[in-house]
Design an enzyme around this catalytic site. Structure first.
Site, PDB file in Angstrom:
ATOM      1  N   ASP A  45       0.766   2.611   3.968  1.00 15.25           N
ATOM      2  CA  ASP A  45      -0.169   3.583   3.260  1.00 15.25           C
ATOM      3  C   ASP A  45       0.974   5.025   3.198  1.00 15.25           C
ATOM      4  O   ASP A  45       0.367   6.131   3.371  1.00 15.25           O
ATOM      5  CB  ASP A  45      -1.161   3.995   4.382  1.00 15.25           C
ATOM      6  CG  ASP A  45      -2.331   4.864   3.585  1.00 15.25           C
ATOM      7  OD1 ASP A  45      -2.141   4.964   2.237  1.00 15.25           O
ATOM      8  OD2 ASP A  45      -3.129   5.050   4.335  1.00 15.25           O
ATOM      9  N   HIS A  85      -5.791  -0.447   5.913  1.00 16.00           N
ATOM     10  CA  HIS A  85      -5.676   0.369   7.012  1.00 16.00           C
ATOM     11  C   HIS A  85      -6.781  -0.016   8.132  1.00 16.00           C
ATOM     12  O   HIS A  85      -7.124   1.394   8.350  1.00 16.00           O
ATOM     13  CB  HIS A  85      -4.908   1.674   6.633  1.00 16.00           C
ATOM     14  CG  HIS A  85      -6.013   2.347   5.575  1.00 16.00           C
ATOM     15  ND1 HIS A  85      -7.473   2.294   5.410  1.00 16.00           N
ATOM     16  CD2 HIS A  85      -5.716   3.008   4.424  1.00 16.00           C
ATOM     17  CE1 HIS A  85      -7.964   2.692   4.387  1.00 16.00           C
ATOM     18  NE2 HIS A  85      -6.858   3.326   3.771  1.00 16.00           N
ATOM     19  N   HIS A 120       2.752  14.500   0.625  1.00 15.23           N
ATOM     20  CA  HIS A 120       2.121  15.774   0.192  1.00 15.23           C
ATOM     21  C   HIS A 120       3.391  16.638   0.384  1.00 15.23           C
ATOM     22  O   HIS A 120       4.078  16.546   1.138  1.00 15.23           O
ATOM     23  CB  HIS A 120       1.048  16.044   1.314  1.00 15.23           C
ATOM     24  CG  HIS A 120      -0.292  15.104   0.857  1.00 15.23           C
ATOM     25  ND1 HIS A 120      -0.975  14.886  -0.121  1.00 15.23           N
ATOM     26  CD2 HIS A 120      -0.768  14.218   2.023  1.00 15.23           C
ATOM     27  CE1 HIS A 120      -1.938  14.279  -0.134  1.00 15.23           C
ATOM     28  NE2 HIS A 120      -1.702  13.547   1.466  1.00 15.23           N
ATOM     29  N   ASP A 152      -8.638   2.809  -3.541  1.00 13.95           N
ATOM     30  CA  ASP A 152      -8.258   3.342  -2.322  1.00 13.95           C
ATOM     31  C   ASP A 152      -8.167   4.964  -2.410  1.00 13.95           C
ATOM     32  O   ASP A 152      -7.847   5.386  -3.400  1.00 13.95           O
ATOM     33  CB  ASP A 152      -6.636   3.051  -2.120  1.00 13.95           C
ATOM     34  CG  ASP A 152      -6.162   3.359  -0.914  1.00 13.95           C
ATOM     35  OD1 ASP A 152      -6.879   3.119   0.322  1.00 13.95           O
ATOM     36  OD2 ASP A 152      -5.344   4.328  -0.686  1.00 13.95           O
ATOM     37  N   HIS A 210     -10.463   0.354   0.514  1.00 10.50           N
ATOM     38  CA  HIS A 210     -10.384   1.598   1.390  1.00 10.50           C
ATOM     39  C   HIS A 210     -11.892   1.647   2.127  1.00 10.50           C
ATOM     40  O   HIS A 210     -12.737   2.026   1.417  1.00 10.50           O
ATOM     41  CB  HIS A 210     -10.015   2.844   0.686  1.00 10.50           C
ATOM     42  CG  HIS A 210     -10.405   4.081   1.584  1.00 10.50           C
ATOM     43  ND1 HIS A 210      -9.119   4.839   1.850  1.00 10.50           N
ATOM     44  CD2 HIS A 210     -11.352   4.729   2.142  1.00 10.50           C
ATOM     45  CE1 HIS A 210      -9.574   5.894   2.430  1.00 10.50           C
ATOM     46  NE2 HIS A 210     -10.800   5.991   2.683  1.00 10.50           N
ATOM     47  N   HIS A 245       1.136  -1.041  -0.093  1.00  8.04           N
ATOM     48  CA  HIS A 245      -0.079   0.105   0.092  1.00  8.04           C
ATOM     49  C   HIS A 245       0.713   1.418   0.105  1.00  8.04           C
ATOM     50  O   HIS A 245       1.115   1.785   1.065  1.00  8.04           O
ATOM     51  CB  HIS A 245      -1.006   0.076   1.352  1.00  8.04           C
ATOM     52  CG  HIS A 245      -2.065   0.894   1.216  1.00  8.04           C
ATOM     53  ND1 HIS A 245      -3.190   0.879   1.682  1.00  8.04           N
ATOM     54  CD2 HIS A 245      -2.214   2.386   0.806  1.00  8.04           C
ATOM     55  CE1 HIS A 245      -4.037   1.862   1.661  1.00  8.04           C
ATOM     56  NE2 HIS A 245      -3.259   2.765   1.041  1.00  8.04           N
ATOM     57  N   TYR A 296       2.310   6.944  -5.301  1.00  8.51           N
ATOM     58  CA  TYR A 296       3.297   7.391  -5.852  1.00  8.51           C
ATOM     59  C   TYR A 296       2.917   8.916  -6.519  1.00  8.51           C
ATOM     60  O   TYR A 296       3.852   9.430  -7.275  1.00  8.51           O
ATOM     61  CB  TYR A 296       3.901   6.286  -6.562  1.00  8.51           C
ATOM     62  CG  TYR A 296       4.879   5.548  -5.644  1.00  8.51           C
ATOM     63  CD1 TYR A 296       5.267   5.822  -4.651  1.00  8.51           C
ATOM     64  CD2 TYR A 296       5.690   4.323  -6.429  1.00  8.51           C
ATOM     65  CE1 TYR A 296       6.140   4.956  -3.452  1.00  8.51           C
ATOM     66  CE2 TYR A 296       6.278   3.623  -5.544  1.00  8.51           C
ATOM     67  CZ  TYR A 296       6.540   3.986  -4.129  1.00  8.51           C
ATOM     68  OH  TYR A 296       7.360   3.131  -3.362  1.00  8.51           O
TER      69      TYR A 296
END
Length: 425
Positions: free
Chosen positions: A305, A232, A309, A152, A179, A60, A63
């Protein structure tokens, strides 16, 4: 090309044992006591005092390429994975445009192969553009090379859509990786709904948003026979639902992210977007429940996960900043330091959750263990020297980690992919 890893500590029957490892033509040729005078090698790496692990597997990661390369690229993301000791990752499809056609999937796979520092498996979306109810051409996506199907970043909102997706995935022998989030139960929240959100005056997301959709989906998985994998897991109630489904024989597996093991919402003392992720950090009861679920096998594996950012985005209030933190470069060291060194997990358990189980669950039969004839995908860690996590050491474009400044053990010294150096300290 022959490489010899000398004097490393390998896990043998759950215990560390000093052994050598010979690599030839990208594969493990021998494990044991190997004399460099008896084997002509091109390179010797002295791993004395270091832990030689199977390459970690992360099912998970995000990219961001194409479409959001200011946050991350395939190159930087996979370099970050190698820095963290991962040799195989699975990239989620929330990029722009999404890999929702065979042509786009082929393009993604070619780019992954071209730019990847590690092996990159590629998810296809469940529905067109990762939203709505129009299923992708699932047989064609499998033929094109999709690893599994996931939307996801979004839950599949319509039951019929998920039911039909599971029917097709079951016929194809593919996993639906979910998700789990009911949008109608989010209420515009930015963190877990509870005492902390109320104290900070921030809108909360009730944990039933996750649990309600998992409960729906395990019923659909039971009806279709599909392999349903929950991303998750973050709440105690969700762990209970998955545990009951497994006991009932449903083909459900699950992952937990490092941050849900390491932190609860009690870590959020101010409006701090570095602690904003989706699903949000739950209560301390939730954190203890996911740890218990991992220990008893309800949760099968750990997956990062990894969600980079930009600094500017994460400098905003939690009300405006995007969800997500990075994880590739901190996961092993943070988990080893907090759980193995304190005796809560064994090293063998951690490697099981970060390498063995991801390979087993997703039928990646050639990786996940150090064995003769297998690809030489491995990571070498220093378990004894303390280091401080610093953002200027990250290879990811994203610095959005709440673990910067932590003192940890388990620094990656060397990562090999098919016997070639992917990362070296």
């Amino acid at each position: 090309m022959k490489r010899l890893i000398k004097n490393g500590q390998l896990l043998v029957d759950g215990q560390l044992k000093v052994q050598d490892l010979l690599i030839e033509d990208g594969k493990i040729a021998a494990i044991g006591t190997i004399s460099s005078s008896e084997v002509a090698v091109n390179q010797i790496y002295n791993a004395q005092g270091l832990f030689v692990s199977p390459g970690l597997i992360d099912v998970h990661v995000h990219y961001r390429e194409p479409g959001q390369t200011d946050k991350e690229t395939i190159k930087t993301g996979s370099q970050a994975a190698a820095h963290g000791g991962f040799t195989t990752v699975a990239a989620m499809p929330n990029v722009v445009p999404t890999p929702d056609t065979p042509e786009r999937m082929a393009n993604m796979l070619a780019k992954n192969q071209q730019d990847g520092a590690v092996h990159i498996l590629q998810y296809a979306t469940i529905t067109t553009d990762r939203g709505g109810d129009q299923l992708v051409d699932m047989p064609a996506m499998k033929t094109a090379g999709a690893f599994a199907f996931s939307n996801d970043g979004n839950g599949v909102q319509t039951s019929a859509t998920m039911y039909e997706a599971m029917q097709q995935a079951a016929d194809l022998g593919m996993a639906v990786v979910a998700h789990a989030e009911d949008d109608s139960l989010k209420y515009g929240g930015v963190m877990h709904e509870g005492a902390v959100s109320k104290r900070l005056g921030l809108p909360g997301i009730p944990s039933v948003s996750e649990t309600a959709q998992v409960a729906r989906d395990v019923v659909l998985a039971a009806a279709t026979g599909a392999h349903y994998h929950v991303c998750h897991v973050s709440s105690a109630a969700t762990v209970q639902v998955i545990r009951a489904a497994k006991q009932a024989g449903v083909n459900v597996t699950a992952e937990v992210s490092p941050h849900h093991l390491l932190l609860s919402d009690e870590a959020i003392t101010t409006d701090n977007a570095m602690l904003k992720m989706n699903p949000p950090l739950g209560s301390e009861q939730d954190r203890q429940a996911v740890i218990a679920g991992l220990l008893d096998g309800t949760i099968d594996m750990i997956a990062t996960d990894h969600a980079p950012h930009t600094d500017a985005e994460k400098a905003q209030s939690m009300l405006k900043a995007p969800f997500g933190i990075t994880g590739s470069e901190t996961a092993f060291a943070m988990l080893y330091t907090r759980f193995v060194k304190t005796g809560q997990f064994s090293l063998a358990q951690l490697i099981n959750w970060m390498a063995v189980q991801p390979a087993r669950v997703f039928k990646l039969t050639t990786i996940g263990a150090l064995k003769v004839g297998a690809p030489a995908d491995l990571a070498i860690f220093d378990l004894t020297t303390p280091t401080t996590i610093q953002k200027d050491q990250f290879l990811s474009k994203g610095n959005n980690s709440p673990f910067i400044g932590e003192t940890v053990y388990g620094q990656t010294k060397l990562t090999l992919v098919d016997g070639e150096t992917a990362y070296q300290a």
